[in-house]
Every structure is written in structure tokens, then in C-alpha cells.
Design a protein around this motif. Structure first.
Motif, PDB file in Angstrom:
ATOM      1  N   LEU A 154       0.823  -1.208   0.000  1.00 10.51           N
ATOM      2  CA  LEU A 154       0.000   0.000   0.000  1.00 10.51           C
ATOM      3  C   LEU A 154       0.856   1.255   0.000  1.00 10.51           C
ATOM      4  CD1 LEU A 154      -2.855  -1.058   2.458  1.00 10.51           C
ATOM      5  CD2 LEU A 154      -2.889  -1.023  -0.043  1.00 10.51           C
ATOM      6  N   THR A 155       2.012   1.197   0.664  1.00 13.32           N
ATOM      7  CA  THR A 155       2.927   2.340   0.644  1.00 13.32           C
ATOM      8  C   THR A 155       3.353   2.662  -0.778  1.00 13.32           C
ATOM      9  OG1 THR A 155       3.737   1.816   2.849  1.00 13.32           O
ATOM     10  CG2 THR A 155       5.138   3.209   1.482  1.00 13.32           C
ATOM     11  N   ALA A 156       3.645   1.609  -1.558  1.00 15.70           N
ATOM     12  CA  ALA A 156       4.058   1.818  -2.950  1.00 15.70           C
ATOM     13  C   ALA A 156       2.943   2.443  -3.777  1.00 15.70           C
ATOM     14  CB  ALA A 156       4.487   0.492  -3.567  1.00 15.70           C
ATOM     15  N   LEU A 157       1.696   2.088  -3.473  1.00 15.21           N
ATOM     16  CA  LEU A 157       0.576   2.596  -4.262  1.00 15.21           C
ATOM     17  C   LEU A 157       0.350   4.084  -4.051  1.00 15.21           C
ATOM     18  CD1 LEU A 157      -2.109  -0.228  -3.913  1.00 15.21           C
ATOM     19  CD2 LEU A 157      -0.385   0.086  -5.700  1.00 15.21           C
ATOM     20  N   VAL A 158       0.687   4.603  -2.886  1.00 20.24           N
ATOM     21  CA  VAL A 158       0.408   6.016  -2.597  1.00 20.24           C
ATOM     22  C   VAL A 158       1.680   6.864  -2.597  1.00 20.24           C
ATOM     23  CG1 VAL A 158      -1.663   5.439  -1.292  1.00 20.24           C
ATOM     24  CG2 VAL A 158       0.521   5.666  -0.087  1.00 20.24           C
ATOM     25  N   GLY A 159       2.786   6.313  -3.140  1.00 21.30           N
ATOM     26  CA  GLY A 159       4.045   7.046  -3.163  1.00 21.30           C
ATOM     27  C   GLY A 159       4.453   7.454  -4.563  1.00 21.30           C
ATOM     28  N   ASN A 160       5.062   8.617  -4.693  1.00 18.19           N
ATOM     29  CA  ASN A 160       5.611   9.090  -5.950  1.00 18.19           C
ATOM     30  C   ASN A 160       6.643   8.088  -6.461  1.00 18.19           C
ATOM     31  OD1 ASN A 160       7.008  10.420  -7.997  1.00 18.19           O
ATOM     32  ND2 ASN A 160       7.800  12.044  -6.675  1.00 18.19           N
ATOM     33  N   PRO A 161       6.439   7.471  -7.624  1.00 17.58           N
ATOM     34  CA  PRO A 161       7.420   6.500  -8.129  1.00 17.58           C
ATOM     35  C   PRO A 161       8.787   7.117  -8.359  1.00 17.58           C
ATOM     36  CG  PRO A 161       5.811   7.062  -9.829  1.00 17.58           C
ATOM     37  CD  PRO A 161       5.304   7.640  -8.550  1.00 17.58           C
ATOM     38  N   GLY A 162       8.838   8.428  -8.513  1.00 12.18           N
ATOM     39  CA  GLY A 162      10.121   9.098  -8.658  1.00 12.18           C
ATOM     40  C   GLY A 162      10.976   8.984  -7.409  1.00 12.18           C
ATOM     41  N   GLY A 163      10.335   8.826  -6.256  1.00 14.04           N
ATOM     42  CA  GLY A 163      11.089   8.689  -5.015  1.00 14.04           C
ATOM     43  C   GLY A 163      11.928   7.423  -5.009  1.00 14.04           C
ATOM     44  N   ARG A 164      11.328   6.294  -5.386  1.00 14.24           N
ATOM     45  CA  ARG A 164      12.087   5.043  -5.446  1.00 14.24           C
ATOM     46  C   ARG A 164      13.133   5.089  -6.551  1.00 14.24           C
ATOM     47  NH1 ARG A 164      11.265   0.052  -3.257  1.00 14.24           N
ATOM     48  NH2 ARG A 164      10.535   1.383  -1.555  1.00 14.24           N
ATOM     49  N   LEU A 165      12.785   5.716  -7.680  1.00 10.98           N
ATOM     50  CA  LEU A 165      13.735   5.853  -8.779  1.00 10.98           C
ATOM     51  C   LEU A 165      14.979   6.608  -8.318  1.00 10.98           C
ATOM     52  CD1 LEU A 165      14.253   5.373 -11.810  1.00 10.98           C
ATOM     53  CD2 LEU A 165      13.143   7.571 -12.243  1.00 10.98           C
ATOM     54  N   ARG A 166      14.784   7.650  -7.535  1.00 10.47           N
ATOM     55  CA  ARG A 166      15.915   8.432  -7.030  1.00 10.47           C
ATOM     56  C   ARG A 166      16.793   7.592  -6.102  1.00 10.47           C
ATOM     57  NH1 ARG A 166      13.309  12.367  -5.829  1.00 10.47           N
ATOM     58  NH2 ARG A 166      13.982  13.876  -7.394  1.00 10.47           N
ATOM     59  N   LEU A 167      16.163   6.790  -5.247  1.00 15.35           N
ATOM     60  CA  LEU A 167      16.940   5.942  -4.339  1.00 15.35           C
ATOM     61  C   LEU A 167      17.772   4.930  -5.113  1.00 15.35           C
ATOM     62  CD1 LEU A 167      14.373   5.227  -1.479  1.00 15.35           C
ATOM     63  CD2 LEU A 167      16.178   6.959  -1.553  1.00 15.35           C
ATOM     64  N   VAL A 168      17.203   4.364  -6.161  1.00 11.49           N
ATOM     65  CA  VAL A 168      17.954   3.407  -6.988  1.00 11.49           C
ATOM     66  C   VAL A 168      19.143   4.097  -7.634  1.00 11.49           C
ATOM     67  CG1 VAL A 168      17.838   1.867  -8.976  1.00 11.49           C
ATOM     68  CG2 VAL A 168      15.885   2.039  -7.430  1.00 11.49           C
ATOM     69  N   ALA A 169      18.937   5.322  -8.108  1.00 11.00           N
ATOM     70  CA  ALA A 169      20.019   6.072  -8.748  1.00 11.00           C
ATOM     71  C   ALA A 169      21.130   6.385  -7.758  1.00 11.00           C
ATOM     72  CB  ALA A 169      19.486   7.352  -9.367  1.00 11.00           C
ATOM     73  N   LEU A 170      20.780   6.696  -6.519  1.00  5.21           N
ATOM     74  CA  LEU A 170      21.768   7.094  -5.528  1.00  5.21           C
ATOM     75  C   LEU A 170      22.502   5.906  -4.917  1.00  5.21           C
ATOM     76  CD1 LEU A 170      19.787   9.885  -3.631  1.00  5.21           C
ATOM     77  CD2 LEU A 170      21.630  10.198  -5.286  1.00  5.21           C
ATOM     78  N   ALA A 171      21.785   4.787  -4.706  1.00  3.03           N
ATOM     79  CA  ALA A 171      22.369   3.674  -3.953  1.00  3.03           C
ATOM     80  C   ALA A 171      22.648   2.438  -4.784  1.00  3.03           C
ATOM     81  CB  ALA A 171      21.434   3.305  -2.792  1.00  3.03           C
ATOM     82  N   GLY A 172      22.177   2.407  -6.025  1.00  2.00           N
ATOM     83  CA  GLY A 172      22.267   1.186  -6.801  1.00  2.00           C
ATOM     84  C   GLY A 172      23.470   1.106  -7.721  1.00  2.00           C
ATOM     85  N   ARG A 173      23.784  -0.108  -8.133  1.00  2.52           N
ATOM     86  CA  ARG A 173      24.737  -0.365  -9.210  1.00  2.52           C
ATOM     87  C   ARG A 173      23.926  -0.431 -10.495  1.00  2.52           C
ATOM     88  NH1 ARG A 173      28.545  -5.347  -7.961  1.00  2.52           N
ATOM     89  NH2 ARG A 173      29.419  -4.535  -9.920  1.00  2.52           N
ATOM     90  N   LEU A 174      24.271   0.392 -11.471  1.00  2.00           N
ATOM     91  CA  LEU A 174      23.421   0.595 -12.633  1.00  2.00           C
ATOM     92  C   LEU A 174      24.129   0.191 -13.919  1.00  2.00           C
ATOM     93  CD1 LEU A 174      22.136   4.146 -11.655  1.00  2.00           C
ATOM     94  CD2 LEU A 174      20.945   1.980 -11.305  1.00  2.00           C
ATOM     95  N   GLY A 175      23.335  -0.253 -14.878  1.00  2.00           N
ATOM     96  CA  GLY A 175      23.842  -0.557 -16.203  1.00  2.00           C
ATOM     97  C   GLY A 175      22.772  -0.294 -17.239  1.00  2.00           C
ATOM     98  N   GLU A 176      23.193  -0.063 -18.468  1.00  2.00           N
ATOM     99  CA  GLU A 176      22.265   0.196 -19.568  1.00  2.00           C
ATOM    100  C   GLU A 176      22.199  -1.018 -20.486  1.00  2.00           C
ATOM    101  OE1 GLU A 176      22.260   2.871 -23.583  1.00  2.00           O
ATOM    102  OE2 GLU A 176      22.905   3.884 -21.733  1.00  2.00           O
ATOM    103  N   LEU A 177      20.975  -1.512 -20.719  1.00  2.00           N
ATOM    104  CA  LEU A 177      20.789  -2.659 -21.603  1.00  2.00           C
ATOM    105  C   LEU A 177      20.565  -2.244 -23.049  1.00  2.00           C
ATOM    106  CD1 LEU A 177      18.632  -5.056 -19.413  1.00  2.00           C
ATOM    107  CD2 LEU A 177      21.105  -4.832 -19.570  1.00  2.00           C
ATOM    108  N   GLY A 178      20.180  -0.987 -23.273  1.00  2.16           N
ATOM    109  CA  GLY A 178      20.060  -0.501 -24.636  1.00  2.16           C
ATOM    110  C   GLY A 178      18.646  -0.118 -25.014  1.00  2.16           C
ATOM    111  N   PRO A 179      18.461   0.259 -26.286  1.00  2.05           N
ATOM    112  CA  PRO A 179      17.150   0.724 -26.759  1.00  2.05           C
ATOM    113  C   PRO A 179      16.149  -0.415 -26.868  1.00  2.05           C
ATOM    114  CG  PRO A 179      18.701   0.606 -28.575  1.00  2.05           C
ATOM    115  CD  PRO A 179      19.491   0.331 -27.331  1.00  2.05           C
ATOM    116  N   THR A 180      14.874  -0.068 -26.647  1.00  2.00           N
ATOM    117  CA  THR A 180      13.787  -1.038 -26.756  1.00  2.00           C
ATOM    118  C   THR A 180      12.496  -0.255 -26.928  1.00  2.00           C
ATOM    119  OG1 THR A 180      12.721  -2.928 -25.647  1.00  2.00           O
ATOM    120  CG2 THR A 180      13.438  -1.102 -24.254  1.00  2.00           C
TER     121      THR A 180
END
Length: 278
Positions: free
Chosen positions: A150-176
Motif C-alpha cells: 500500500l505504501t508503494a501505491l500512494v508514493g511518488n514513483p520518482g522517489g524510489r527511482l531516485r533511491l535506486v540512482a543514488l544507492a544502486g549499481r546501474l547498467g544500460e541494456l540498450g534501446p527497446t
């Protein structure tokens, strides 16, 4: 001293070589303004670091203030889905139709208060936004985290996206393509402790509850697939959490950023016979 005839032959040979070099140039192509000396071509999604793209997309959602969302969850606890409109920031509101363990229902947010009702029940239940998990129909959320459905349903998805950007290991898979829209697919992962440690909106007490939940489930890392469209717009965010009981996947599709909508709180009569939660 060379004769005039020899000098003339040397000049002709030089002109022939120079002419051949010029002939290899594509003089038909118009270089355009971006190819002129000193100009800088606009950066595309694929030409920038993944972290920069994700942070820009998160900021775009912050600025938009609202969007239409479709969230689906599948895992050991069963399936759930929700679809509707959500706003955040200055206007904290939601109007969602959902299906979960208790069946079809409605979830509204008005002025920071969440209201939940399921079809065929006597009325609405309510809770402050920070305690929305107390409305979990399975009862697992009372006093706890319950996986944050329920927390996810009422939260700005940009908030989780920002956390992934700040704390995550990221890679690009390419265009789709995502629902027929050209997109760039990114993949990331983050340790649970690092991800929620980067969330400045969590109090130390609340962070401890969240981390305890994931520890009890045996989930150490959260994995993400992210699709970003033109203009750095988040199109879909998919989270995978693998623990002792299996893997739970939650996917949120985002469209119509900045959409306008109205939602009203249920009236006093709608709570007849149903105790308020929270």
C-alpha cells in the motif's frame, strides 16, 4: 635549375592528387547547425551516465506533481493490482481501483489521509498516510511494514527511482520499446540497507521497521528494471525481491505526468459500523 616543362608537370601532378582527395568528400551532405565548429550536439539518453538519466527522470516526476499509474504485484503473497491517478508534493491525493487479497476495492488519499474499502464490505477504513500499511487486508501490516504494497501505491514513483540512482549499481541494456514507445532499458540493484539508508524521508524508527521486515524475509538485495522514454520520462519501474519464500515482482507503469483529477474523502455515513484504523 629545373626547366619550365618539369615545373609545369609537377604542378599538374599536385592538382590531380588534391582533386582526388576532394572527390572522396561527401559535399552533398548538409552539416547542419550541430556540426558547425564549436557547436555541441544535444545529449541523448544513451550518451549520458545511467545515474544522471534516472535522477533527471525522478526530478521530472517531482516537477509534474501527478501521473496515471498501473501497478501489478505477483509473488508468494499472491497477486495484486491497482490503477488510477496519484498526485504528490503540494497536492497529496490518490484515486485508485485495486484488487488484492480481499478482492476488488478502492483506495483514496485526501489531504494525507488514506481511505480503503472493498466491494461488498460495510464501509471505508482510514489511516494516516504514514500508517497506510495498517489497512493491509491480510492483517500483516498492523504495526509493521507488510512489504510496502500500500505504501508503494500512494508514493511518488520518482522517489524510489531516485533511491535506486543514488544507492544502486546501474547498467544500460540498450534501446527497446515499452507499450509501443521508444525507450532505453536500464538495470540496477541495491542492497536493502543502502537503498533505505538513502531515504531521508524515513525516520530512524521507521527505517528499522522496514529493514527488519526484509531481514525476516531473507531479502538482502532489491533488483530493478527501468524503462526511460523520450524527454527522460519514466515509463515503467519493476522491482524484484528474492527471499526465502520466493521472488516478489512489483511493476509500476507511469503515464500522463501532470494529469489533473479530483477526489473526495468518503462522507461520515460511509464509515457506519466500521472502526477507523490508525
Amino acid at each position: 635549375m629545373p626547366s619550365d616543362r618539369i615545373v609545369a608537370l609537377g604542378v599538374v601532378a599536385t592538382l590531380v592528387v588534391f582533386g582526388a582527395a576532394v572527390a572522396t568528400l561527401d559535399v552533398r551532405a548538409d552539416p547542419g547547425p550541430q556540426a558547425r565548429p564549436g557547436s555541441v550536439a544535444p545529449a541523448t539518453t544513451a550518451s549520458r551516465p545511467a545515474r544522471q538519466v534516472l535522477l533527471t527522470a525522478a526530478q521530472g516526476l517531482d516537477d509534474a506533481g501527478s501521473a496515471r499509474l498501473r501497478t501489478d504485484r505477483e509473488g508468494p503473497l499472491g497477486r495484486g493490482s491497482a490503477e488510477g491517478t496519484l498526485s504528490w508534493g503540494a497536492a497529496d491525493a490518490a484515486d485508485l481501483r485495486l484488487t488484492d487479497a480481499a478482492g476488488a476495492g478502492r483506495l483514496r488519499v485526501v489531504d494525507g489521509v488514506c481511505y480503503l474499502a472493498h466491494d461488498g464490505t460495510a464501509g471505508w477504513r482510514r489511516a494516516d498516510r504514514a500508517e497506510v500499511e495498517s489497512l493491509d487486508p491480510s492483517g500483516a501490516g498492523v504495526g509493521g511494514y507488510a512489504g510496502g504494497w500500500l505504501t508503494a501505491l500512494v508514493g511518488n514513483p520518482g522517489g524510489r527511482l531516485r533511491l535506486v540512482a543514488l544507492a544502486g549499481r546501474l547498467g544500460e541494456l540498450g534501446p527497446t520499446t515499452e507499450n509501443g514507445v521508444v525507450a532505453t532499458h536500464y538495470r540496477g540493484s541495491a542492497p536493502v540497507a543502502a537503498l533505505f539508508g538513502a531515504d531521508q524521508n524515513l525516520s530512524p524508527e521507521r527505517r528499522a521497521v522496514v529493514l527488519a521486515y526484509y531481514q525476516a524475509q531473507g531479502v538482502e538485495t532489491l533488483d530493478y528494471d527501468i524503462w526511460i522514454g523520450e524527454g527522460d520520462q519514466l515509463l515503467r519501474l519493476r522491482e524484484s525481491a528474492s527471499g526465502r519464500a520466493g521472488t516478489e515482482v512489483t511493476s509500476t507503469a507511469v503515464s500522463e505526468p501532470g494529469v489533473a483529477f479530483e477526489v473526495r474523502a468518503p462522507g461520515p455515513a460511509d464509515f457506519a459500523g466500521v472502526p477507523a484504523a490508525g
